[in-house]
Enzyme design. Structure first.
Site, PDB file in Angstrom:
ATOM      1  N   THR A 187       0.828  -1.212   0.000  1.00  0.00           N
ATOM      2  CA  THR A 187       0.000   0.000   0.000  1.00  0.00           C
ATOM      3  C   THR A 187       0.860   1.259   0.000  1.00  0.00           C
ATOM      4  O   THR A 187       0.520   2.261  -0.637  1.00  0.00           O
ATOM      5  CB  THR A 187      -0.922   0.046   1.237  1.00  0.00           C
ATOM      6  N   ASP A 223      -5.003  -0.869  -4.884  1.00  0.00           N
ATOM      7  CA  ASP A 223      -3.607  -0.579  -4.525  1.00  0.00           C
ATOM      8  C   ASP A 223      -2.630  -1.648  -4.994  1.00  0.00           C
ATOM      9  O   ASP A 223      -1.512  -1.350  -5.389  1.00  0.00           O
ATOM     10  CB  ASP A 223      -3.456  -0.300  -3.016  1.00  0.00           C
TER      11      ASP A 223
HETATM   12  C1  GP9 Z   1      -2.119  -0.843   6.676  1.00  0.00           C
HETATM   13  C2  GP9 Z   1      -2.718  -1.005   5.343  1.00  0.00           C
HETATM   14  C3  GP9 Z   1      -2.339  -2.321   4.746  1.00  0.00           C
HETATM   15  O1  GP9 Z   1      -2.282   0.394   7.258  1.00  0.00           O
HETATM   16  O2  GP9 Z   1      -2.496   0.045   4.526  1.00  0.00           O
HETATM   17  O3  GP9 Z   1      -1.105  -2.301   4.161  1.00  0.00           O
HETATM   18  P1  GP9 Z   1      -0.639  -3.410   3.117  1.00  0.00           P
HETATM   19  O4  GP9 Z   1      -0.334  -4.662   3.893  1.00  0.00           O
HETATM   20  O5  GP9 Z   1      -1.753  -3.655   2.161  1.00  0.00           O
HETATM   21  O6  GP9 Z   1       0.535  -2.828   2.469  1.00  0.00           O
HETATM   22 MN    MN Z   2      -2.862  -2.678   0.685  1.00  0.00          MN
END
Ligand code: GP9
Ligand code: MN
Length: 717
Positions: A319, A495
């Site tokens: 993300t 994402d």
């Molecule tokens: C955590 C969320 C998840 O705050 O953004 O992150 P990811 O594991 O999908 O990178």
């Molecule tokens: Mn994510």
């Protein structure tokens, strides 16, 4: 046993070390349980938490045993103990103020912001203000140890029985500490794979490896990045600058300024893959379920410009990488997370800054998880986000969260209270969470059955995806009812992948494909994520087949908002520009184009999926090699720009008007209420107290208890 007794009777340094370790362990546990919010779940994590202070404490204290002289050695041990205590206590104070652990950059004042070296001083004063009288418990042990040593020395002088210490004691202590550390690391790695390569969150490192380890690790990382950065000068900018000049794709007149002046809602759809659009899932009984009816309806509206060959370009930073890509039009790093490694220090020319200086936008990010996750709290400041609403601004009490944070329906509902106060026009970013691996969802919130594959993760994915879809519908309804909708643009994109390559063969039959014939080409096709710009009132929206990726998002967005992107060093190109060359480098080095795809060392035909290497003429191959080379050059230019922090040598004139905000995300409500453009907020314009009463949700967590009981009784009947 007798030996141990003797050790204590002689009051020698090994005994002192053992007592010191016990004291320090107890004190650390006190801090873990009463001061820090580490999110420990399950017996394994608890066990790791309990053992994690031991190894580094023994290791550090054992250093003193190498000194031959008894007195010097003992006092060295006390000094080490004092320093460890000071580090722990400093973190206790810092955590009270910032809900986070200190980083070496914050201590040294090297935070890359214009605020400069006063930061350390301000930090010390504001942290000291958090001291409580009861904190003496963090020092009483030191006093006791000191007393122990004084006594020991006194009696020692009279005692003949104390033998001088030999290196083997020291070695034995250090080596057993290293062995423990190794065991600790292995355990941590089993519970949380890639903990150190990806560094999700400072809380995680402390939870698994302790405060000492965390500080040493953070220091090593800071030294490494600073060393790299220090080697760079303005001349390094030249080639990157040239590259971006040649890469620039001029805007298409039909779209330039199409959404000018509108508020922007950027909604990051956690783990949403493009196959989910219009996907119809068949359950065990053969019943068909449209998984994301609401997202589909928005996707197909005439007001929506959507792309069906849009790829995520994230790597290990997941993300956070999608954040680097879409806020900066730069790639994440080849390893780890740029948010973690550089977010707190680098200069960025990110969307919030660009929109503030060019068009007077205010900006805010919203996320129902702790702000330090992926180092967002520090990174967002450097991106220029005026406000960041993290877990501190939401009710995170039990039953309202799942693994990673607040459930999406509650997240959007509670966000409304902040959105309505933001000065318009605003640029906002909402990061959803419920559709996150491994896709757990409580019974009450589940509205469709599971999928029918052989993999439970794949099957659950549809249920959490549906939950997010319902949350979005509620949010859109509020946007409409509150009057924000008409004057806004809502952008939604995925994402990164939700189903990993390892699980794709299990997914294959649900997509009508044969798992036996599943290939790397098929894996790559599944890296497509949804991408749509929804502009209420616009009527010429359609599906664009243009090949692109997340790096192309920002230039596209800015052109729609009527911002000239020529001054910025972007790696992507406007997806709506006729000059767009449709080259999609993925973070792993694979390259996708509308005709061919380079996957590993094989070339595939994009349309048929056939492997081509032998079928291409030498000329075709050479031609394609050049294309691949050009695509990868984007990754290289981006890596240089980020790791050498090259934007500090380059400032487009419009950005010189940027003045960073001095307020903290932890206490931002007063600034929001007194924002100079405050009257421009939704409630300011409407002249009402709030619009949150218009927000309708069926979230079971918010239902009146008696209503819930009634429903349950009805169900039983
Ligand atoms: C955590 C969320 C998840 O705050 O953004 O992150 P990811 O594991 O999908 O990178
Ligand atoms: Mn994510």
């Amino acid at each position: 046993m007798d030996k141990i007794k003797e050790l204590f009777k002689n009051r020698n340094r090994v005994a002192l070390l053992i007592v010191a370790v016990l004291f320090f362990w107890a004190k650390t546990m006190l801090a873990y349980y009463t001061q820090f919010d580490l999110g420990v779940t399950g017996p394994v994590q608890t066990f790791i938490l309990w053992i994690n202070p031991i190894a580094t404490t023994v290791l550090l204290l054992s250093l003193s045993l190498y000194i031959k002289d008894d007195k010097k050695s003992t006092y060295t041990m006390l000094v080490i103990y004092f320093l460890m205590s000071a580090l722990l206590y400093a973190n206790v104070l810092y955590y009270r103020e910032f809900s986070d652990f200190m980083t070496v950059s914050t201590i040294t004042g090297n935070v890359g912001k214009d605020v400069g070296s006063n930061v350390s001083f301000a930090l010390i004063t504001s942290s000291l203000a958090m001291a409580h009288l009861s904190d003496f418990v963090y020092w009483i042990d030191f006093v006791l140890l000191f007393w122990f040593v004084r006594k020991y020395f006194k009696e020692n002088r009279e005692s003949e029985s104390v033998k001088p210490f030999y290196k083997r004691y020291a070695l034995a202590a250090s080596l057993s500490a290293l062995a423990m550390l190794f065991g600790n690391l292995m355990l941590a790695e089993t519970d949380r794979p890639q903990l150190l390569t990806r560094t999700f969150d400072r809380n995680y490192i402390v939870k698994y490896l302790g405060v000492n380890f965390y500080t040493a690790y953070d220091a090593a990382q800071t030294i490494r990045t600073n060393h790299y950065r220090a080697q760079a000068d303005e001349s390094d900018l030249e080639s990157v600058y040239e590259f971006t000049r040649n890469n620039y794709a001029a805007p298409n007149e039909d779209f330039y300024g199409l959404a000018e002046g509108r508020n922007v809602f950027t909604i990051v759809l956690e783990s949403a893959q493009n196959f989910i659009i219009d996907y119809e899932m068949v359950d065990e009984e053969g019943k068909v379920h449209e998984v994301t009816p609401f997202i589909n309806s928005i996707y197909h509206e005439d007001a929506t410009i959507r792309f069906d060959n849009f790829f995520h370009q994230t790597g290990q930073g997941k993300t956070s990488d999608s954040g680097v890509l879409t806020e900066n039009s730069l790639f994440g790093l080849p390893e780890g997370s740029a948010f973690q490694q550089l977010g707190g220090n680098n200069v960025f020319h990110a969307a919030p800054k660009i929109l503030a200086t060019n068009k007077g936008y205010s900006s805010a990010a919203f996320h129902g998880n702790i702000g330090s996750f992926w180092n967002r709290n520090n990174t967002y400041e450097n991106f220029g986000f005026d406000y960041f609403f993290d877990a501190n601004y939401y009710d995170m009490s039990e039953g309202r969260t799942l693994d990673y944070g607040l459930k999406d329906k509650l997240f959007f509902k509670e966000s409304a209270a902040y959105i309505e106060q933001l000065p318009q026009p605003f640029y906002t970013k909402f990061i959803t969470l419920t559709n996150h691996f491994p896709y757990p969802l409580d019974e009450e919130n589940t509205t469709i059955p599971k999928g029918t594959s052989d993999d439970d993760t794949v099957n659950s994915y549809f249920q959490t995806m549906r939950y997010t879809d319902e949350a979005l519908e509620e949010f859109f309804n509020w946007l409409k009812d509150s009057g924000l909708y008409e004057n806004s643009m809502v952008v939604m994109f995925g994402d990164h992948y939700g189903i990993s390559n390892m699980r794709n063969p299990e997914l294959a039959p649900l997509l009508g494909q044969n798992p036996e014939e599943w290939s790397s080409f098929d894996n790559t096709q599944l890296q497509r994520v949804p991408m749509m710009f929804h502009i209420p009132g616009y009527t010429e929206g359609k599906t664009y087949e243009t090949y692109g990726g997340q790096v192309d998002y920002l230039p596209t967005l800015l052109h729609l908002l009527g911002v000239n992107t020529e001054p910025y060093l972007f790696m992507g190109q406007d997806l709506l520009s006729s000059e767009n060359d449709q080259l999609v480098p993925l973070r792993n080095g694979n390259v996708v184009t509308p005709t061919y795809q380079m996957i590993g060392s094989s070339v595939y035909d994009t349309k048929t999926g056939e492997e081509l290497t032998d079928w291409m003429t030498e000329e075709e191959l050479a031609d394609f090699d050049q294309t691949v080379e050009h695509a990868r050059a984007r990754l290289r230019a981006s890596d240089d720009l980020l790791s050498l922090d090259l934007l500090r040598f380059y400032e487009p004139s419009v950005l010189s008007e940027w003045t960073p905000h001095s307020y903290q995300y932890l206490n931002q409500m007063p600034s929001l209420k007194n924002h100079p453009q405050g009257a421009e907020s939704l409630i300011g314009r409407l002249g009402v107290e709030t619009t949150t009463d218009l927000y309708e949700t069926n979230a079971p967590e918010l239902q009146e208890p008696d209503l819930k009981e009634d429903e349950e009784a009805l169900e039983e009947e």
